[in-house]
Design an enzyme around this catalytic site. Structure first.
Site, mmCIF file in Angstrom:
data_model
loop_
_atom_site.group_PDB
_atom_site.id
_atom_site.type_symbol
_atom_site.label_atom_id
_atom_site.label_comp_id
_atom_site.label_asym_id
_atom_site.label_seq_id
_atom_site.Cartn_x
_atom_site.Cartn_y
_atom_site.Cartn_z
ATOM 1 C CG ASP A 187 -29.629 31.076 26.376
ATOM 2 O OD1 ASP A 187 -29.942 30.751 25.210
ATOM 3 O OD2 ASP A 187 -28.465 31.033 26.800
ATOM 4 C CG HIS A 192 -28.824 25.435 26.502
ATOM 5 N ND1 HIS A 192 -27.587 25.016 26.929
ATOM 6 C CD2 HIS A 192 -28.634 26.679 25.967
ATOM 7 C CE1 HIS A 192 -26.692 25.969 26.686
ATOM 8 N NE2 HIS A 192 -27.308 26.986 26.100
ATOM 9 C CB ILE A 207 -24.667 21.286 27.399
ATOM 10 C CG1 ILE A 207 -24.800 22.549 26.539
ATOM 11 C CG2 ILE A 207 -23.917 20.188 26.652
ATOM 12 C CD1 ILE A 207 -23.467 23.189 26.161
ATOM 13 N N GLY A 210 -24.394 27.747 30.581
ATOM 14 C CA GLY A 210 -23.307 28.168 31.448
ATOM 15 C C GLY A 210 -23.763 29.172 32.495
#
Length: 288
Positions: A187, A192, A207, A210
């Protein structure tokens, strides 16, 4: 362009051949924080080739991490990606994932639900090898502004927390570089990693993924309640309820709610226990 649910559901599955090696498994586990402390013999089952086992959540990154959004290009799905949120994730393993493997993975739209002001698309990926089925992944994709087309509202997966203290509570720190390491499993979203991009998206800093929190939580449950044995896990689902930042601490509360079922709540400890994962359930075999 509105979602054409009938066309999306009728479309042929997309098929891809995928493969993974022990290095892919080790990199994924390291991205979840495995190997800390490095001298802990229990951590070697996630990091050392001779003892290696595979967390079932690895299914979300096997084959370069396409499981969550592999069906977004299906016929009938033409949406603004800026309106797309990863709402939830589930995985069911049909047998333990091998450390080295090759599989055929198919992706399709399994359901489209009308939530009024939004739509929820369930993207299903199934993988199997010469010995049979390996796993089934469902990603729930929330698309703002695409509801109101008259479709089924869909089931409610909300789980009320038990009205008692958790059976176990653990805390897991998130390293400052954890998102940078986790993204190497597939990802590469700059949200991120790139502070400037994160600010454009409304965040003070990048961040954590998830699905990284998702994997960290499963590892914590496995190590705390399942004697560290990943082969006991049958299924695992969650709803993404909020973000967490590198450098923060996950507080993971666990309740044994029935034979073979553990309910989990995950919060950001430093931000007054802000919700991160909700409606989280791990299904497992009760005995070794």
């Amino acid at each position: 362009m509105p979602i054409d649910a009938r066309t999306a559901l009728a479309a042929d599955p997309r098929r891809a051949e995928i493969a993974w090696t022990p290095k892919d498994v080790q990199l994924y586990h390291l991205g979840l924080g495995a190997g800390t402390p490095a001298t802990d013999p229990d951590e070697l089952r996630y990091t050392l080739e001779s003892r290696l086992q595979v967390l079932p959540s690895f299914a979300t990154v096997a084959g370069a991490g396409t499981a969550a959004f592999g069906g977004m290009g299906a016929p009938g799905i033409d949406v603004d990606l800026a309106a797309v949120l990863h709402g939830g994730q589930s995985v069911r393993v049909h047998r333990p994932i091998p450390v080295t493997g090759r599989a055929v993975q198919t992706s399709k739209v399994a359901a489209v639900y009308d939530k009024g002001r939004a739509a929820v698309i369930v993207l299903r990926t199934e993988a199997g090898d010469d010995e049979g089925p390996l796993w089934t992944n469902d990603a729930q994709i929330f698309v703002r502004g695409e509801g109101g087309f008259g479709g089924e509202r869909g089931p409610s997966d909300r789980l009320a927390l038990p009205d008692r203290a958790p059976d176990r509570t653990v805390e897991r720190p998130i390293r400052e570089d954890q998102a940078l390491l986790y993204r190497l499993s597939g990802d590469g979203n700059p949200l991120h990693a790139d502070p400037a991009f994160a600010k454009l998206a409304g965040f003070d800093r990048p961040i954590l993924h998830g699905l990284c929190t998702y994997g960290m939580t499963l590892k914590a449950v496995t190590d705390t309640l399942l004697d560290g044995d990943t082969s006991r896990i049958a299924a695992y689902r969650t709803r993404f309820a909020g973000v967490v930042f590198p450098g923060e601490t996950l507080r993971i509360r666990m309740w044994t709610v029935a034979d073979g079922r553990v309910q989990v709540a995950v919060t950001a400890a430093e931000r007054d226990d802000a919700p991160v994962l909700a409606d989280t359930l791990v299904e497992h075999s009760q005995y070794l």
